[in-house]
Scaffold this active site. Sequence first.
Site, short mmCIF file in Angstrom:
data_model
loop_
_atom_site.label_atom_id
_atom_site.label_comp_id
_atom_site.label_asym_id
_atom_site.label_seq_id
_atom_site.Cartn_x
_atom_site.Cartn_y
_atom_site.Cartn_z
N GLU A 1 25.42 21.94 -16.85
CA GLU A 1 26.44 22.96 -16.62
C GLU A 1 27.56 22.84 -17.66
OE1 GLU A 1 28.71 23.82 -12.58
OE2 GLU A 1 29.60 22.12 -13.66
N ASP B 1 30.88 26.47 -6.05
CA ASP B 1 29.92 27.25 -6.85
C ASP B 1 30.22 28.75 -6.74
OD1 ASP B 1 28.38 25.11 -7.75
OD2 ASP B 1 26.48 26.05 -7.17
#
Length: 374
Positions: A58, A257
């Site tokens: 990420e 998220d």
Amino acid sequence: MFKNYFEKFGVSREDAAKRCQEIFDTIFYGSDDEKFYHTAGDDMGYMEDTGNHDARTEGMSYGMMMCVQMDRREEFDRLWKWSKTYMFMDKGPNAGYFAWSCRTNGKKNSFGAAPDGEEFFVLDLIFAGNRWGNGEGIFNYHEEAKKLLHTMINKGYDGSKGRAMFDRETAYIKFVAEEDFSDPSYHLPHFYELYAQVAEGEDKEFCKRAAAASREYWKKACHPVTGFSAEYAEYDGTPHHGDLHKFFGRHDWFYSDAYRTILNIALDSIWFGLSDWAKQEGERYIAFFERPENADDWDHIYELDGTKLSEKALHPVAMIATNACTGALVENKDSDRWVKKFLDTPLRMGDRRYYDNCLYFFSYMLLSGNYKIY
């Protein structure tokens, strides 16, 4: 040229460009309490998740996007070489993918892969090739993007070991290749539209199908009143209620998220056009935070229906930044208040700065007209 939504608040294009440079310099070369980019050896570097003290696909792929947007090829190549050297897996069921977490010395913490990293890697590499030209080996950016994308779409379906990151039937991106559910914040139709630049044959057509499917998936996954999405969701859009131990706790609520979903909807709208649904989504989303009970007490975890939980948000700066992205979907007093709040909010300091400041930078580029297609 993309619109500068900060202009009404007195931030010129020139001032916004300077601020983008300041943010980049802080993340990459600030003090030890500010930066989370680190050089490694003569030609590599990594982005540290300062809350977990590791390097994740990420963050590595986010850092590469920051670099290509800011025309910083040296740092881009350092991040990409570290990723290929330490994270890439060439054997086992996840061969062709990248290990989602490594120690900062490069040792893998896991041999699993998280598709949000691969998704960004592909577009990072496409933009790099378009902006700087393709080099040789791993720096033949377009060839690397094409190979990774092909694996993400076809692994397992073509007889190879393992599973694809996209579900063939729905064209949805999965939470992880091994599981048959999704993460609404992983859906990046604006990326898939651009993947077609390097994709070939059936992969090209699949990318177009995935883009359309993801825009429809957002409509399923975002609550019709609050606009919230869950962190993880089933293919029908309902929250995923899974094993609480397998993925480290609950993920059926509006939490870390999920903050990325509204940012992604806003960027898709800027790059490929604002739909009626996206405008309505922005109105619902920001109106929720302007309810009297939330206006001055907003930094919580929420159920999708808006029930406020006692637990505080882990990433309040990320919430401010992504809430402000509604300013690209709807321009009214509610979104204006959050855009102004964002402009008045500094980058986060301390252990949890990594995730907050990544979303801060992406949101700033988006709203200032500096998150560009290359």
